[in-house]
Design a protein around this motif. Structure first.
Motif, PDB file in Angstrom:
ATOM      1  N   PRO A   1       0.913  -1.218   0.109  1.00 35.38           N
ATOM      2  CA  PRO A   1       0.034   0.163  -0.165  1.00 35.38           C
ATOM      3  C   PRO A   1       0.982   1.229   0.175  1.00 35.38           C
ATOM      4  O   PRO A   1       0.304   2.152  -0.702  1.00 35.38           O
ATOM      5  CB  PRO A   1      -0.822   0.027   1.270  1.00 35.38           C
ATOM      6  N   ASP A   2       1.967   1.347   0.688  1.00 37.91           N
ATOM      7  CA  ASP A   2       2.845   2.612   0.729  1.00 37.91           C
ATOM      8  C   ASP A   2       3.170   2.955  -0.663  1.00 37.91           C
ATOM      9  O   ASP A   2       3.343   4.069  -0.991  1.00 37.91           O
ATOM     10  CB  ASP A   2       4.135   2.181   1.599  1.00 37.91           C
ATOM     11  N   THR A   3       3.616   2.007  -1.579  1.00 41.32           N
ATOM     12  CA  THR A   3       3.786   2.336  -2.985  1.00 41.32           C
ATOM     13  C   THR A   3       2.667   3.094  -3.730  1.00 41.32           C
ATOM     14  O   THR A   3       3.137   3.686  -4.633  1.00 41.32           O
ATOM     15  CB  THR A   3       4.358   0.942  -3.722  1.00 41.32           C
TER      16      THR A   3
ATOM     17  N   LEU B   1      10.611  10.850 -10.119  1.00 32.63           N
ATOM     18  CA  LEU B   1      10.200  10.286  -8.612  1.00 32.63           C
ATOM     19  C   LEU B   1      10.505   9.255  -8.114  1.00 32.63           C
ATOM     20  O   LEU B   1      10.651   8.134  -8.829  1.00 32.63           O
ATOM     21  CB  LEU B   1       8.497  10.372  -8.627  1.00 32.63           C
ATOM     22  N   LEU B   2      10.946   8.925  -6.918  1.00 30.62           N
ATOM     23  CA  LEU B   2      11.653   7.908  -6.355  1.00 30.62           C
ATOM     24  C   LEU B   2      11.090   7.417  -4.927  1.00 30.62           C
ATOM     25  O   LEU B   2      10.829   8.314  -4.104  1.00 30.62           O
ATOM     26  CB  LEU B   2      12.991   8.189  -6.008  1.00 30.62           C
ATOM     27  N   GLU B   3      10.814   6.100  -4.838  1.00 28.63           N
ATOM     28  CA  GLU B   3      10.165   5.873  -3.470  1.00 28.63           C
ATOM     29  C   GLU B   3      11.525   5.374  -2.890  1.00 28.63           C
ATOM     30  O   GLU B   3      12.496   4.935  -3.387  1.00 28.63           O
ATOM     31  CB  GLU B   3       9.465   4.386  -3.465  1.00 28.63           C
ATOM     32  N   HIS B   4      11.589   5.581  -1.433  1.00 30.68           N
ATOM     33  CA  HIS B   4      13.005   5.378  -0.594  1.00 30.68           C
ATOM     34  C   HIS B   4      12.199   5.033   0.702  1.00 30.68           C
ATOM     35  O   HIS B   4      11.283   4.727   1.100  1.00 30.68           O
ATOM     36  CB  HIS B   4      13.891   6.637  -0.528  1.00 30.68           C
ATOM     37  N   GLY B   5      13.452   4.403   1.573  1.00 25.88           N
ATOM     38  CA  GLY B   5      13.250   4.190   3.137  1.00 25.88           C
ATOM     39  C   GLY B   5      12.616   5.318   3.856  1.00 25.88           C
ATOM     40  O   GLY B   5      12.945   6.346   3.532  1.00 25.88           O
TER      41      GLY B   5
ATOM     42  N   GLY C   1      21.241  18.466 -10.382  1.00 25.00           N
ATOM     43  CA  GLY C   1      20.457  19.612 -11.046  1.00 25.00           C
ATOM     44  C   GLY C   1      19.037  19.817 -11.159  1.00 25.00           C
ATOM     45  O   GLY C   1      18.661  20.447 -11.873  1.00 25.00           O
ATOM     46  N   PHE C   2      18.434  18.967 -10.343  1.00 20.89           N
ATOM     47  CA  PHE C   2      16.931  18.938 -10.331  1.00 20.89           C
ATOM     48  C   PHE C   2      16.441  19.971  -9.487  1.00 20.89           C
ATOM     49  O   PHE C   2      17.133  20.358  -8.247  1.00 20.89           O
ATOM     50  CB  PHE C   2      16.235  17.573  -9.864  1.00 20.89           C
ATOM     51  N   GLY C   3      15.399  20.594  -9.835  1.00 19.04           N
ATOM     52  CA  GLY C   3      14.646  21.639  -9.055  1.00 19.04           C
ATOM     53  C   GLY C   3      13.466  21.068  -8.433  1.00 19.04           C
ATOM     54  O   GLY C   3      12.865  20.189  -8.771  1.00 19.04           O
ATOM     55  N   GLU C   4      12.600  22.180  -7.772  1.00 17.34           N
ATOM     56  CA  GLU C   4      11.247  21.918  -7.145  1.00 17.34           C
ATOM     57  C   GLU C   4      11.379  20.555  -6.321  1.00 17.34           C
ATOM     58  O   GLU C   4      10.546  19.868  -6.444  1.00 17.34           O
ATOM     59  CB  GLU C   4      10.324  21.813  -8.260  1.00 17.34           C
ATOM     60  N   VAL C   5      12.304  20.371  -5.704  1.00 17.12           N
ATOM     61  CA  VAL C   5      12.382  19.209  -4.998  1.00 17.12           C
ATOM     62  C   VAL C   5      11.655  18.953  -3.948  1.00 17.12           C
ATOM     63  O   VAL C   5      11.525  19.926  -3.081  1.00 17.12           O
ATOM     64  CB  VAL C   5      13.856  19.091  -4.564  1.00 17.12           C
ATOM     65  N   GLY C   6      11.076  17.877  -3.576  1.00 15.62           N
ATOM     66  CA  GLY C   6      10.059  17.715  -2.321  1.00 15.62           C
ATOM     67  C   GLY C   6       9.802  16.399  -2.135  1.00 15.62           C
ATOM     68  O   GLY C   6      10.099  15.634  -2.930  1.00 15.62           O
ATOM     69  N   SER C   7       9.454  16.068  -0.564  1.00 13.51           N
ATOM     70  CA  SER C   7       8.820  14.669  -0.524  1.00 13.51           C
ATOM     71  C   SER C   7       7.622  14.529  -0.134  1.00 13.51           C
ATOM     72  O   SER C   7       7.073  15.793   0.563  1.00 13.51           O
ATOM     73  CB  SER C   7       9.958  14.157   0.525  1.00 13.51           C
ATOM     74  N   GLY C   8       6.952  13.465  -0.193  1.00 18.14           N
ATOM     75  CA  GLY C   8       5.535  13.383   0.403  1.00 18.14           C
ATOM     76  C   GLY C   8       5.525  11.964   1.118  1.00 18.14           C
ATOM     77  O   GLY C   8       6.270  11.136   1.280  1.00 18.14           O
ATOM     78  N   ALA C   9       4.350  12.220   1.980  1.00 20.99           N
ATOM     79  CA  ALA C   9       4.094  11.076   2.983  1.00 20.99           C
ATOM     80  C   ALA C   9       3.378   9.827   2.459  1.00 20.99           C
ATOM     81  O   ALA C   9       2.625   9.997   1.790  1.00 20.99           O
ATOM     82  CB  ALA C   9       3.608  11.524   4.307  1.00 20.99           C
ATOM     83  N   ASP C  10       3.791   8.616   3.199  1.00 23.25           N
ATOM     84  CA  ASP C  10       2.945   7.450   2.791  1.00 23.25           C
ATOM     85  C   ASP C  10       1.694   7.396   3.867  1.00 23.25           C
ATOM     86  O   ASP C  10       1.541   8.427   4.424  1.00 23.25           O
ATOM     87  CB  ASP C  10       3.522   6.089   2.936  1.00 23.25           C
TER      88      ASP C  10
ATOM     89  N   ALA D   1       1.325   5.973   6.723  1.00 23.54           N
ATOM     90  CA  ALA D   1       1.610   6.109   7.916  1.00 23.54           C
ATOM     91  C   ALA D   1       2.330   7.461   8.582  1.00 23.54           C
ATOM     92  O   ALA D   1       2.833   7.563   9.347  1.00 23.54           O
ATOM     93  CB  ALA D   1       2.418   4.994   8.341  1.00 23.54           C
ATOM     94  N   GLY D   2       2.476   8.296   7.278  1.00 24.30           N
ATOM     95  CA  GLY D   2       2.771   9.543   7.599  1.00 24.30           C
ATOM     96  C   GLY D   2       4.653   9.513   7.435  1.00 24.30           C
ATOM     97  O   GLY D   2       5.052  10.870   7.862  1.00 24.30           O
ATOM     98  N   VAL D   3       5.142   8.580   6.941  1.00 29.64           N
ATOM     99  CA  VAL D   3       6.499   8.575   6.739  1.00 29.64           C
ATOM    100  C   VAL D   3       6.847   9.340   5.316  1.00 29.64           C
ATOM    101  O   VAL D   3       6.166   8.871   4.505  1.00 29.64           O
ATOM    102  CB  VAL D   3       7.079   7.146   6.967  1.00 29.64           C
ATOM    103  N   MET D   4       7.893   9.933   5.178  1.00 31.49           N
ATOM    104  CA  MET D   4       8.211  10.499   3.810  1.00 31.49           C
ATOM    105  C   MET D   4       8.626   9.579   3.164  1.00 31.49           C
ATOM    106  O   MET D   4       9.897   8.827   3.454  1.00 31.49           O
ATOM    107  CB  MET D   4       9.316  11.560   4.201  1.00 31.49           C
ATOM    108  N   ARG D   5       8.125   8.959   2.085  1.00 32.69           N
ATOM    109  CA  ARG D   5       8.254   7.925   1.199  1.00 32.69           C
ATOM    110  C   ARG D   5       8.592   8.075  -0.141  1.00 32.69           C
ATOM    111  O   ARG D   5       9.275   7.439  -0.691  1.00 32.69           O
ATOM    112  CB  ARG D   5       7.132   7.103   1.331  1.00 32.69           C
ATOM    113  N   VAL D   6       8.370   9.295  -0.596  1.00 31.51           N
ATOM    114  CA  VAL D   6       8.598   9.695  -2.070  1.00 31.51           C
ATOM    115  C   VAL D   6       9.130  10.991  -1.958  1.00 31.51           C
ATOM    116  O   VAL D   6       8.652  11.779  -1.673  1.00 31.51           O
ATOM    117  CB  VAL D   6       7.228   9.644  -2.970  1.00 31.51           C
ATOM    118  N   THR D   7      10.109  10.854  -3.061  1.00 34.60           N
ATOM    119  CA  THR D   7      10.945  12.126  -3.155  1.00 34.60           C
ATOM    120  C   THR D   7      11.111  12.382  -4.576  1.00 34.60           C
ATOM    121  O   THR D   7      11.308  11.514  -5.446  1.00 34.60           O
ATOM    122  CB  THR D   7      12.179  12.438  -2.453  1.00 34.60           C
ATOM    123  N   GLN D   8      10.827  13.639  -4.983  1.00 34.52           N
ATOM    124  CA  GLN D   8      10.777  14.143  -6.653  1.00 34.52           C
ATOM    125  C   GLN D   8      11.492  15.272  -6.758  1.00 34.52           C
ATOM    126  O   GLN D   8      11.624  16.048  -5.899  1.00 34.52           O
ATOM    127  CB  GLN D   8       9.224  14.142  -7.012  1.00 34.52           C
ATOM    128  N   GLY D   9      11.891  15.207  -8.110  1.00 37.79           N
ATOM    129  CA  GLY D   9      12.581  16.749  -8.573  1.00 37.79           C
ATOM    130  C   GLY D   9      12.155  16.882 -10.084  1.00 37.79           C
ATOM    131  O   GLY D   9      11.811  15.832 -10.632  1.00 37.79           O
TER     132      GLY D   9
END
Length: 287
Positions: free
Chosen positions: A103-105, A246-250, A265-274, A276-284
């Protein structure tokens, strides 16, 4: 001689064994017991089990159920025992050749869909496709997109292609490639990946479902970031201007992945929570 057990009795005994052997909450153990018995008696529904709780399964059905139960008590994942797992509202076939969709994915799919226009053609790449869950979920929700999934495992690709056919994802295709190796000259609007990201010496690899899943799809170097480093480093050559990675990670890797993206060199970098509220996806975004 003991009388044959009813469906209700089989479920009660199995629930108790699963909860004790696998240290699962009672409610989760009950769901697993029901899933195994549904499979054994002919892929029936939960409602059928409830309506027939006083029925006695045939000896053959009871034997199949006991075989499934013993395998589960030994730790084998339910998804592999049943051969399927639900992901993003779709039922995917799974085998020990692929990771079990979690589900986290779905967080990664949600994030990707916000970057993929619903009515405009675009190219999407899913790296490390496994069962095809991510690529197919995206393809089903973005029919104008052409989705390519790559994986280095031929057996995983067989599962992904079967799932695409079964689920009607005609705009998803799957190819053999070790990351970008077979993609020379190709560019995409969006690249997504749920790569291996567990540290090689993480004790969790020897626990639970992870013991039965393909090791190459789980671990990635001393800190778990080897494959993510490779993807981030190579991705700019395979993205159009303004394209997204967009990358899923630990659970504890969001900051490290964000730094890698900025350094590349990526901009607009940010992370999103799964969930459970854990930061699970980071994108740029590539400039």
């Amino acid at each position: 001689m003991l009388a044959p057990s009813t469906i209700a009795q089989l479920l009660q005994n199995a629930r108790r064994q699963i909860a004790q052997a696998l240290q699962l909450p009672d409610a989760e153990a009950r769901i697993e017991a029901q899933a195994l018995l549904r499979q054994a008696v002919g892929a029936v529904s939960r409602a059928w089990l409830i309506a027939h709780e006083h029925d006695i399964p045939s000896p053959a059905q009871a034997a199949v159920f006991q075989q499934l139960l013993q395998r589960r008590l030994a730790g084998e994942p339910v998804a592999y025992l049943l051969g399927e797992r639900e992901f993003y509202g779709l039922d995917f076939s799974v085998t020990p050749a692929v990771l079990i969709p979690r589900p986290d994915t779905e967080t990664l799919v949600d994030a990707a869909l916000t970057r993929i226009p619903p009515t405009t053609p675009c190219r999407v790449l899913d790296m490390g496709a496994g069962s095809g869950a991510i690529a197919i979920a995206i393809a089903r929700h973005r029919p104008q997109a052409r989705v390519t999934g790559i994986d280095s495992s031929p057996t995983a690709l067989e599962v992904a292609r079967d799932n695409a056919r079964k689920l009607g994802a005609g705009n998803a295709e799957f190819h053999l490639s070790h990351w970008f190796a077979a993609l020379a000259g190709e560019q995409f609007d969006v690249i997504v990946s749920n790569p291996p990201y567990i540290a090689a010496d993480d004790p969790h690899l020897a626990q639970g479902d992870l013991r039965f899943e393909p090791a190459a799809a789980l671990a990635s170097g001393a800190d778990g970031l080897d494959d993510i480093r490779l993807i981030v480093r190579a991705a700019p050559a395979h993205l159009v201007g303004g394209g997204w990675l967009l990358l899923e990670h630990g659970y504890d890797q969001a900051e490290a992945v964000a730094k890698l993206l900025r350094k590349a060199g990526f901009g607009e970098v940010g992370s999103g929570a799964d969930l459970a509220g854990v930061m699970r996806v980071t994108q740029g975004r590539l400039p």
